[in-house]
Enzyme design. Sequence first.
Site, short mmCIF file in Angstrom:
data_model
loop_
_atom_site.label_atom_id
_atom_site.label_comp_id
_atom_site.label_asym_id
_atom_site.label_seq_id
_atom_site.Cartn_x
_atom_site.Cartn_y
_atom_site.Cartn_z
N CYS A 1 -27.88 -6.02 4.13
CA CYS A 1 -26.65 -6.79 4.23
C CYS A 1 -25.50 -5.81 4.34
O CYS A 1 -25.38 -4.89 3.53
CB CYS A 1 -26.50 -7.68 3.00
SG CYS A 1 -24.91 -8.55 2.93
N CYS B 1 -37.71 -9.07 10.55
CA CYS B 1 -38.77 -9.43 9.62
C CYS B 1 -38.18 -9.37 8.20
O CYS B 1 -37.88 -8.30 7.68
CB CYS B 1 -39.92 -8.44 9.78
SG CYS B 1 -41.40 -8.85 8.89
#
Length: 168
Positions: free
Chosen positions: A115, A138
Amino acid sequence: MDQSTTAATQRRSKAGFDLTPPTKEERDHLIADLNDEERHVILEHGTERPFCGVFNEAKSRGTYGCRLCGLPLFKSGTKFESGTGWPSFFDPIDRSHVAFVRDTSYGMIRTEIRCTRCEGHLGHVFNDGPPPTGERYCMNSVSLRFVAEGDPLPDLLDRGAPEGEPIA
């Protein structure tokens, strides 16, 4: 928002979300809400077991965001069945919401994704996804939170939302 965050240090994505990293106090507060598996994966760059994550077979419409800070990452329309055992997506909401980091662990060369706002570990991206991007993000289910279509996005850092976006 923390008073110490100034307009000069505040960053916004093209999608309009505040990418300013959380303060130490904000981060500590977010981390306190994690369970042991979430801590291991998100903070220690671990991986959940394949085919065990709650979002692997999820089909609901909505938005997948960062489990730690709530930053929106993927729309459900970009989720696809990769057969790998982890939820996979082919395109983020905004590429600036995801940080790309070279990962040479376990004798492999991969690209870790984190993030951008809180630096929480999300998973890895590979170049074997479907069109139009050819990318496969993924993800670890424990690194994600899901917000159903029509529900407000969480505002865990009290940053507000882009214009027109509902936020809780």
